[in-house]
Design a protein around this motif. Sequence first.
Motif, PDB file in Angstrom:
ATOM      1  N   PHE A  74     -26.826 145.430  13.934  1.00 57.75           N
ATOM      2  CA  PHE A  74     -26.607 143.992  13.762  1.00 57.75           C
ATOM      3  C   PHE A  74     -25.879 143.459  14.993  1.00 57.75           C
ATOM      4  O   PHE A  74     -24.641 143.497  15.074  1.00 57.75           O
ATOM      5  CB  PHE A  74     -25.781 143.760  12.490  1.00 57.75           C
ATOM      6  CG  PHE A  74     -25.688 142.320  12.069  1.00 57.75           C
ATOM      7  CD1 PHE A  74     -26.617 141.777  11.192  1.00 57.75           C
ATOM      8  CD2 PHE A  74     -24.667 141.505  12.542  1.00 57.75           C
ATOM      9  CE1 PHE A  74     -26.527 140.449  10.795  1.00 57.75           C
ATOM     10  CE2 PHE A  74     -24.572 140.175  12.155  1.00 57.75           C
ATOM     11  CZ  PHE A  74     -25.508 139.644  11.283  1.00 57.75           C
ATOM     12  N   HIS A  75     -26.640 142.985  15.969  1.00 58.73           N
ATOM     13  CA  HIS A  75     -26.058 142.496  17.223  1.00 58.73           C
ATOM     14  C   HIS A  75     -26.743 141.199  17.635  1.00 58.73           C
ATOM     15  O   HIS A  75     -27.825 140.860  17.138  1.00 58.73           O
ATOM     16  CB  HIS A  75     -26.186 143.549  18.330  1.00 58.73           C
ATOM     17  CG  HIS A  75     -25.568 144.864  17.986  1.00 58.73           C
ATOM     18  ND1 HIS A  75     -24.212 145.024  17.813  1.00 58.73           N
ATOM     19  CD2 HIS A  75     -26.132 146.085  17.742  1.00 58.73           C
ATOM     20  CE1 HIS A  75     -23.961 146.288  17.493  1.00 58.73           C
ATOM     21  NE2 HIS A  75     -25.108 146.951  17.434  1.00 58.73           N
TER      22      HIS A  75
ATOM     23  N   VAL B  77     -21.519 138.886  18.175  1.00 64.12           N
ATOM     24  CA  VAL B  77     -20.836 139.152  16.902  1.00 64.12           C
ATOM     25  C   VAL B  77     -19.348 139.314  17.228  1.00 64.12           C
ATOM     26  O   VAL B  77     -18.956 140.243  17.948  1.00 64.12           O
ATOM     27  CB  VAL B  77     -21.406 140.413  16.218  1.00 64.12           C
ATOM     28  CG1 VAL B  77     -20.636 140.726  14.934  1.00 64.12           C
ATOM     29  CG2 VAL B  77     -22.889 140.243  15.933  1.00 64.12           C
TER      30      VAL B  77
ATOM     31  N   CYS C 253     -22.298 140.963  23.288  1.00 63.48           N
ATOM     32  CA  CYS C 253     -22.687 140.768  21.895  1.00 63.48           C
ATOM     33  C   CYS C 253     -21.903 139.581  21.337  1.00 63.48           C
ATOM     34  O   CYS C 253     -20.682 139.490  21.486  1.00 63.48           O
ATOM     35  CB  CYS C 253     -22.406 142.014  21.070  1.00 63.48           C
ATOM     36  SG  CYS C 253     -22.946 141.811  19.353  1.00 63.48           S
TER      37      CYS C 253
ATOM     38  N   HIS D  64     -17.416 142.510  17.424  1.00 60.00           N
ATOM     39  CA  HIS D  64     -18.013 143.484  18.344  1.00 60.00           C
ATOM     40  C   HIS D  64     -17.566 143.190  19.781  1.00 60.00           C
ATOM     41  O   HIS D  64     -17.382 144.102  20.581  1.00 60.00           O
ATOM     42  CB  HIS D  64     -19.544 143.435  18.300  1.00 60.00           C
ATOM     43  CG  HIS D  64     -20.131 143.860  17.000  1.00 60.00           C
ATOM     44  ND1 HIS D  64     -21.479 144.010  16.789  1.00 60.00           N
ATOM     45  CD2 HIS D  64     -19.534 144.162  15.811  1.00 60.00           C
ATOM     46  CE1 HIS D  64     -21.702 144.383  15.540  1.00 60.00           C
ATOM     47  NE2 HIS D  64     -20.546 144.479  14.918  1.00 60.00           N
TER      48      HIS D  64
ATOM     49  N   MET E 288     -17.909 145.029  23.615  1.00 61.84           N
ATOM     50  CA  MET E 288     -19.368 145.113  23.722  1.00 61.84           C
ATOM     51  C   MET E 288     -19.895 144.130  24.750  1.00 61.84           C
ATOM     52  O   MET E 288     -20.307 143.020  24.419  1.00 61.84           O
ATOM     53  CB  MET E 288     -19.990 144.878  22.337  1.00 61.84           C
ATOM     54  CG  MET E 288     -21.422 145.345  22.273  1.00 61.84           C
ATOM     55  SD  MET E 288     -22.037 145.449  20.590  1.00 61.84           S
ATOM     56  CE  MET E 288     -23.744 145.913  20.965  1.00 61.84           C
TER      57      MET E 288
HETATM   58 CU   LIG Z   1     -22.781 143.687  18.381  1.00 62.15          CU
END
Ligand SMILES: [Cu+2]
Length: 207
Positions: A104-105, A185, A183, A188, A199
């Motif tokens: 999930f990115h 998110v 990323c 993240h 990330m």
């Molecule tokens: Cu991510």
Amino acid sequence: MKRREFFERAGIGSAALVTLPGFAPATSPNGTAARQEHDHGGKHDEMEGPLASADVSFGQWDLDDSPLDRFPNNSPRTRNFHHLTPDVVEIKAGGSVNFHIAGFHHVLIYDDGTQPKDINTTLTRPPTTQPAPPLIDDPVRRLYRGLDPSVLPLLPGSTPPQPLQDRVETVRFSNPGKFLVMCGVLPHFVDPVTGQFIMFGYVKVRR
Ligand SMILES: [Cu+2]
């Protein structure tokens, strides 16, 4: 009746269509017409050699110290390694990068020279489908915002229901520079405990 409807009603498939007038591929003795069609009317830059494209693993399913069984449709969040590998790639202008997304990115790309500290992480938006962590939404110098991972098709029978997460997003870089890839998110990108950036990576584009 439209032409397409006519052929559909007549049961004529695409393979048969190419033999009909008006559907045959453009050809000429030197192939010029066919080449122009391939170019979509634009200039065709030859892209070859190792700097024509690069691959980045955008998150990885982590074997860690125990086997991981995803069959038939498991995407366990705790078994995903939130890193870009490699975190720096180099291509030439006009080349492309294939982001192989595992998990999930959310791919975000920012303009030449942007650093992680330049990103305003207080600007977020909720993913389209809840529940899921916030997505960073800082539009300043943003060149590319990838698919919202929460809206991808749900995997049948997954419990709890999970969207298809693994995919590829391929991005072409026309201009030289050093581009931040990260990323979106929120937890993240920024470690919620240490505050460190996690990330992200860079695409270096040469002339
Ligand atoms: Cu991510």
